[in-house]
Design a protein around this motif. Structure first.
Motif, PDB file in Angstrom:
ATOM      1  N   PHE A 167      51.701  20.081  14.194  1.00 58.70           N
ATOM      2  CA  PHE A 167      50.818  20.347  15.563  1.00 58.70           C
ATOM      3  C   PHE A 167      50.226  21.632  15.495  1.00 58.70           C
ATOM      4  O   PHE A 167      48.792  21.748  15.605  1.00 58.70           O
ATOM      5  CB  PHE A 167      52.158  20.980  16.709  1.00 58.70           C
ATOM      6  N   ALA A 168      50.711  22.319  14.548  1.00 58.74           N
ATOM      7  CA  ALA A 168      49.450  24.087  14.144  1.00 58.74           C
ATOM      8  C   ALA A 168      48.113  23.368  13.561  1.00 58.74           C
ATOM      9  O   ALA A 168      46.991  23.247  13.864  1.00 58.74           O
ATOM     10  CB  ALA A 168      50.018  24.376  12.903  1.00 58.74           C
ATOM     11  N   ALA A 169      48.741  21.727  12.282  1.00 56.40           N
ATOM     12  CA  ALA A 169      46.715  21.987  11.554  1.00 56.40           C
ATOM     13  C   ALA A 169      46.523  20.743  12.666  1.00 56.40           C
ATOM     14  O   ALA A 169      45.279  20.588  13.178  1.00 56.40           O
ATOM     15  CB  ALA A 169      47.741  20.739  10.764  1.00 56.40           C
ATOM     16  N   LEU A 170      46.728  19.981  13.510  1.00 57.15           N
ATOM     17  CA  LEU A 170      46.480  19.013  15.180  1.00 57.15           C
ATOM     18  C   LEU A 170      45.447  20.094  15.586  1.00 57.15           C
ATOM     19  O   LEU A 170      44.469  20.149  16.383  1.00 57.15           O
ATOM     20  CB  LEU A 170      47.254  18.354  15.982  1.00 57.15           C
TER      21      LEU A 170
ATOM     22  N   GLN B 143      39.880  22.999  16.768  1.00 55.89           N
ATOM     23  CA  GLN B 143      39.070  23.831  17.212  1.00 55.89           C
ATOM     24  C   GLN B 143      38.401  23.712  16.677  1.00 55.89           C
ATOM     25  O   GLN B 143      36.799  23.735  16.708  1.00 55.89           O
ATOM     26  CB  GLN B 143      39.278  24.948  15.455  1.00 55.89           C
ATOM     27  N   ILE B 144      38.329  22.552  14.761  1.00 56.93           N
ATOM     28  CA  ILE B 144      36.971  22.675  14.729  1.00 56.93           C
ATOM     29  C   ILE B 144      35.831  21.463  15.004  1.00 56.93           C
ATOM     30  O   ILE B 144      34.979  21.146  14.674  1.00 56.93           O
ATOM     31  CB  ILE B 144      37.553  22.398  12.762  1.00 56.93           C
ATOM     32  N   ARG B 145      37.060  20.316  15.225  1.00 61.42           N
ATOM     33  CA  ARG B 145      36.306  18.998  15.726  1.00 61.42           C
ATOM     34  C   ARG B 145      34.826  19.113  17.246  1.00 61.42           C
ATOM     35  O   ARG B 145      33.962  19.399  17.731  1.00 61.42           O
ATOM     36  CB  ARG B 145      37.159  17.805  16.167  1.00 61.42           C
ATOM     37  N   ILE B 146      35.722  19.943  18.434  1.00 68.85           N
ATOM     38  CA  ILE B 146      35.450  20.287  19.303  1.00 68.85           C
ATOM     39  C   ILE B 146      34.664  21.959  19.714  1.00 68.85           C
ATOM     40  O   ILE B 146      34.827  22.542  19.144  1.00 68.85           O
ATOM     41  CB  ILE B 146      36.917  20.260  20.621  1.00 68.85           C
ATOM     42  N   PRO B 147      33.152  21.149  20.149  1.00 72.62           N
ATOM     43  CA  PRO B 147      32.838  22.432  19.613  1.00 72.62           C
ATOM     44  C   PRO B 147      32.863  23.767  21.038  1.00 72.62           C
ATOM     45  O   PRO B 147      33.230  23.173  22.255  1.00 72.62           O
ATOM     46  CB  PRO B 147      31.351  21.876  19.779  1.00 72.62           C
ATOM     47  N   SER B 148      32.531  24.820  20.294  1.00 76.74           N
ATOM     48  CA  SER B 148      33.152  25.787  21.766  1.00 76.74           C
ATOM     49  C   SER B 148      32.030  26.221  22.664  1.00 76.74           C
ATOM     50  O   SER B 148      30.833  25.614  22.313  1.00 76.74           O
ATOM     51  CB  SER B 148      32.874  26.687  20.837  1.00 76.74           C
ATOM     52  N   GLU B 149      32.522  26.053  23.941  1.00 79.77           N
ATOM     53  CA  GLU B 149      31.423  25.763  25.092  1.00 79.77           C
ATOM     54  C   GLU B 149      31.140  27.353  24.905  1.00 79.77           C
ATOM     55  O   GLU B 149      31.269  27.961  25.205  1.00 79.77           O
ATOM     56  CB  GLU B 149      31.928  25.543  26.229  1.00 79.77           C
TER      57      GLU B 149
ATOM     58  N   TRP C  82      42.620  26.869  25.347  1.00 81.26           N
ATOM     59  CA  TRP C  82      43.955  25.694  26.060  1.00 81.26           C
ATOM     60  C   TRP C  82      43.392  24.122  26.013  1.00 81.26           C
ATOM     61  O   TRP C  82      44.395  23.289  25.144  1.00 81.26           O
ATOM     62  CB  TRP C  82      43.774  25.976  27.523  1.00 81.26           C
ATOM     63  N   ARG C  83      42.032  24.265  25.560  1.00 73.60           N
ATOM     64  CA  ARG C  83      41.303  22.396  25.369  1.00 73.60           C
ATOM     65  C   ARG C  83      42.168  22.613  23.887  1.00 73.60           C
ATOM     66  O   ARG C  83      41.614  21.180  23.492  1.00 73.60           O
ATOM     67  CB  ARG C  83      39.420  22.509  25.210  1.00 73.60           C
ATOM     68  N   HIS C  84      41.833  23.265  22.506  1.00 75.92           N
ATOM     69  CA  HIS C  84      42.427  23.086  21.671  1.00 75.92           C
ATOM     70  C   HIS C  84      44.171  22.418  21.806  1.00 75.92           C
ATOM     71  O   HIS C  84      44.629  21.540  21.069  1.00 75.92           O
ATOM     72  CB  HIS C  84      42.180  23.785  20.687  1.00 75.92           C
TER      73      HIS C  84
END
Ligand code: SF4
Ligand code: SF4
Length: 362
Positions: free
Chosen positions: A348-351, A356-362, A178-180
């Motif tokens: 949108f798919a590229a964003l 996914q790469i920018r936001i670290p997984s929790e 969801w965050r992506h």
């Protein structure tokens, strides 16, 4: 190597050469999402370059900032290099592929033939007038509209989903959280990648002068399209869930959404077409400007013909205007997977992939 893949490989090789130079320079880091993504890599696979190309919004800021453009021997032109990779990726993913290649070669002619051909067909169908029906349904029955538009809407969406799946596999996409989606949605809604990095806008049509005109025109088209889509959806819900068939009054939900939607779509596409006329074609994708312009005008005509049709309600012009409007809508649907319309889904798919790469997984 087939004739179809050779130009794609040339475009990828040129984008790779330029990305490697940028990676050593790093001057443009704050301009958009492309450069931070580029600077995370040391070597560039075809999937990496395709992802960078679809993150690029062709704002052209990096071209006018660059000290290595011609006549420098590096001859950098990052917006054009990425635009070529981007356009060729859409053609590669388009399904069916032959239709995608035909659109990019002869987009303007194909659009005109489709709109006029389908409008003529609707005029012929309109001579078989239904025995009863109000408003537009007096010219074309509701059953006929559903029979024509349901498959014409769903099949292109299916084709587009096939294309986006191919994209996702090529760029190495992971399961989506969801965050992506939220991060990608925020960037789409604000068109951050057309802001020039600090909100000053882009250099698309005025060379080394900044302007937010393209960002605003693009937002107008996006919100206009979404409002028109919401208008059609609300009409469908009213018809089937509440047994309230069209025609709808001025203060009904379909009209309250559809009229501003049509206005935004018309004004936005006129703005985009005018900006495109002013822009330097050497900074865009090679040989695609005709198809891109045809699609922009078709999108605007769809909104405009809907407004004119509503204004002509109750007059003798309704039958030909309805045929023309339905011809434009149907041509727009059929061209979704192979025209510039597909760029919304790929961007949108590229964003999402970038998030996914920018936001670290929790
Ligand atoms: S576009 Fe030019 S200035 Fe910008 S990072 Fe690349 S080489 Fe450097
Ligand atoms: S053209 Fe604009 S969006 Fe594309 S890479 Fe250059 S600065 Fe970024």
């Amino acid at each position: 190597m087939s004739l179809d893949t050779a130009p794609a490989l040339d475009a990828l090789a040129e984008a790779r050469r330029q990305s490697e130079i940028c990676n050593a320079c790093r001057y443009c880091e704050g301009y958009c999402d492309v450069f931070p993504a580029m600077f995370r890599e040391r070597v560039f696979s075809d999937g990496d370059l395709t992802q960078l190309a679809n993150l690029c919004h062709n704002c052209r800021g990096c071209y006018y900032a660059c000290q290595y453009t011609e006549p420098h021997e590096f001859a950098l032109n990052v917006p054009a290099a990425l635009a070529n990779v981007r356009a060729e990726s859409w053609e590669r993913y388009a399904w069916p592929g032959a239709f995608g290649r035909l659109f990019h070669r002869s987009g303007a002619a194909l659009t005109v033939v489709l709109v006029l051909g389908i409008a003529a067909l609707f005029l012929v169908i309109g001579t078989l007038r239904p025995a009863s029906g109000e408003g537009f349904y007096a010219h074309l029955s509701h059953a006929a509209m559903v029979a024509i538009f349901a498959p014409a809407f769903l099949l292109p969406l299916l084709a587009l989903a096939v294309g986006v799946r191919r994209y996702w596999q090529e760029v190495g996409g992971a399961p989506i959280k969801w965050r992506h989606l939220r991060a990608a949605g925020q960037r789409t809604a604000t068109m951050k990648n057309l802001s020039g990095g600090q909100g000053q806008g882009c250099n698309f049509e005025k060379g080394d002068r900044y302007t937010n005109a393209r960002r605003h025109a693009h937002q107008s088209v996006l919100w206009g399209f979404l409002l028109c889509f919401a208008s059609t959806t609300s009409g469908t819900v009213l018809h089937y869930a509440f047994d309230m068939p069209a025609p709808y009054g001025l203060l009904s939900l379909p009209k309250l959404l559809g009229i501003p939607g049509g206005l935004l779509l018309t004004v936005g596409t006129i703005g985009l077409a005018m900006l495109k006329k002013k822009a330097n074609p050497a900074l865009g994708a090679e040989g695609r400007s005709g198809g891109e312009m045809a699609f922009t005008l078709l999108l605007g005509f769809t909104g405009f013909s809907g407004l004119i049709l509503y204004a002509a309600t109750g007059t003798a012009l309704v039958a030909p205007l309805l045929a023309l409007h339905l011809g434009a809508v149907l041509a727009l649907f059929l061209l979704i997977p192979s025209s510039k319309m597909a760029h919304g889904a790929y961007r949108f798919a590229a964003l999402v992939r970038d998030a996914q790469i920018r936001i670290p997984s929790e």
